[in-house]
Design a protein around this motif. Structure first.
Motif, mmCIF file in Angstrom:
data_model
loop_
_atom_site.group_PDB
_atom_site.id
_atom_site.type_symbol
_atom_site.label_atom_id
_atom_site.label_comp_id
_atom_site.label_asym_id
_atom_site.label_seq_id
_atom_site.Cartn_x
_atom_site.Cartn_y
_atom_site.Cartn_z
ATOM 1 N N LYS A 122 7.321 -6.141 -8.627
ATOM 2 C CA LYS A 122 8.298 -5.237 -8.019
ATOM 3 C C LYS A 122 8.321 -5.403 -6.497
ATOM 4 N N ILE A 124 9.133 -3.882 -2.710
ATOM 5 C CA ILE A 124 9.134 -2.626 -1.961
ATOM 6 C C ILE A 124 10.338 -2.673 -1.025
ATOM 7 N N SER A 215 11.863 2.012 -3.351
ATOM 8 C CA SER A 215 10.638 1.777 -4.114
ATOM 9 C C SER A 215 9.476 1.658 -3.135
ATOM 10 N N ILE A 217 4.750 2.072 -2.904
ATOM 11 C CA ILE A 217 3.458 2.390 -3.505
ATOM 12 C C ILE A 217 3.114 3.819 -3.116
ATOM 13 N N TYR A 218 2.694 4.606 -4.103
ATOM 14 C CA TYR A 218 2.575 6.051 -3.889
ATOM 15 C C TYR A 218 1.495 6.441 -2.897
ATOM 16 N N SER A 249 8.561 7.678 -11.880
ATOM 17 C CA SER A 249 7.418 6.778 -12.039
ATOM 18 C C SER A 249 7.006 6.747 -13.498
ATOM 19 N N ASP A 253 0.268 4.157 -15.842
ATOM 20 C CA ASP A 253 0.358 2.732 -15.561
ATOM 21 C C ASP A 253 -1.038 2.136 -15.691
ATOM 22 N N ASP A 261 -2.004 3.528 -6.335
ATOM 23 C CA ASP A 261 -1.526 2.174 -6.616
ATOM 24 C C ASP A 261 -0.230 2.203 -7.436
ATOM 25 N N TYR A 262 0.227 3.409 -7.811
ATOM 26 C CA TYR A 262 1.422 3.522 -8.643
ATOM 27 C C TYR A 262 2.677 3.128 -7.855
ATOM 28 N N LEU A 263 3.562 2.374 -8.527
ATOM 29 C CA LEU A 263 4.860 2.061 -7.948
ATOM 30 C C LEU A 263 5.821 3.201 -8.266
ATOM 31 N N GLU A 265 9.738 5.225 -7.450
ATOM 32 C CA GLU A 265 11.117 4.978 -7.041
ATOM 33 C C GLU A 265 11.775 6.306 -6.707
#
Length: 272
Positions: A122, A124, A215, A217-218, A249, A253, A261-263, A265
């Motif tokens: 993905k 960013i 998008s 990284i949280y 999200s 994951d 580390d979660y992606l 949006e």
């Protein structure tokens, strides 16, 4: 003692543990036919071997709980009562099958996500996207994003619904105007997208249209930065933003080890 068998012998003949046989005894499901007054050894009759096999079949194959088996064996064979019980048991099996199927769908989704991530990592970035109308069911909240883990329950019964549109996906709601005024980011809701009505949850229809997405990284700070980035992007493009921001999200994951580390949006609808 003719046709009497010790608990050890029954265990060997029937391939069943002595612990389970003692448990049957404890439940009054199958009592030894004789207990030696001297040795206190338990003895079972030959006919009880048949009963043990029936109990095991009902419990292991038909998945009937031992407590219910006791009632079945104790009651007179009333066909109406037996039919009522079996229909109720079938209903419980259907629910378990549905739950397993739902778990399988989520697992399939996780497998697909990880394969896709390996193939196409993905990016960013900020981008515009046309999204179709979606039905959103959520729990209403009003808590700081720094406290959200106290209130988000991924296993909430009403949300883990087999008919949800996007398996393994969750969404948080924010008020854009409140954030811009106070600079404090409060989560206004948590839920999922679903074509089927989910009782006891609030409903919001996300209109079809163009969205500005970011998008990232949280982190709590990155979430606020994403809102700031989208509002700046909209100002430059002379776009009007809706007041509600949606942070989408994965529920879980497995490719990462920390929530940081979660992606994520962030999605905000815009109008030209």
């Amino acid at each position: 003692m003719t046709n009497l068998y010790t608990i050890g012998e029954v265990s060997r003949y029937m391939n069943i543990s002595t612990k389970i046989l003692r448990h049957y005894d404890h439940l009054n499901l199958l009592k030894p036919c004789y207990i030696s007054p001297d040795t206190k050894y338990r003895y079972f009759s030959y006919d009880q071997l048949f009963i043990i096999d029936v109990i095991r079949y009902l419990n292991k194959t038909l998945l009937i709980p031992l407590e219910d088996i006791k009632n079945i064996l104790d009651e007179n064979k009333d066909y109406d009562k037996l039919l009522t019980f079996l229909e109720s048991h079938k209903e419980q099996l259907d629910k378990k099958i549905a739950a397993i199927e739902y778990s399988k769908q989520l697992t399939d989704s996780m497998i697909s996500d990880i394969k896709e991530l390996k193939k196409s990592p993905k990016k960013i970035e900020i981008y515009e996207q046309y999204l179709m109308s979606r039905n959103f069911y959520y729990l209403e909240l009003n808590t700081s994003i720094y406290d959200i883990d106290k209130y988000v329950n991924r296993h909430i019964t009403n949300i883990t619904n087999i008919d949800i549109t996007e398996h393994n996906t969750m969404c948080l709601l924010f008020s854009l105007s409140e954030y811009m005024k106070t600079k404090n980011l409060n989560v206004k809701g948590f839920g999922v997208f679903s074509e089927k009505k989910i009782p006891q949850l609030k409903f919001k229809n996300l209109r079809e249209g163009r969205y500005i997405n970011q998008s990232f990284i949280y982190s709590e700070e990155n979430t606020m930065s994403a809102i700031n980035n989208i509002t700046k992007y909209a100002d430059i493009k002379n776009m009007k933003l809706d007041d509600t921001a949606f942070l989408v999200s994965k529920m879980v994951d497995l490719s990462v080890s920390s929530k940081y580390d979660y992606l994520m949006e962030l999605q905000i609808m815009h109008h030209m």
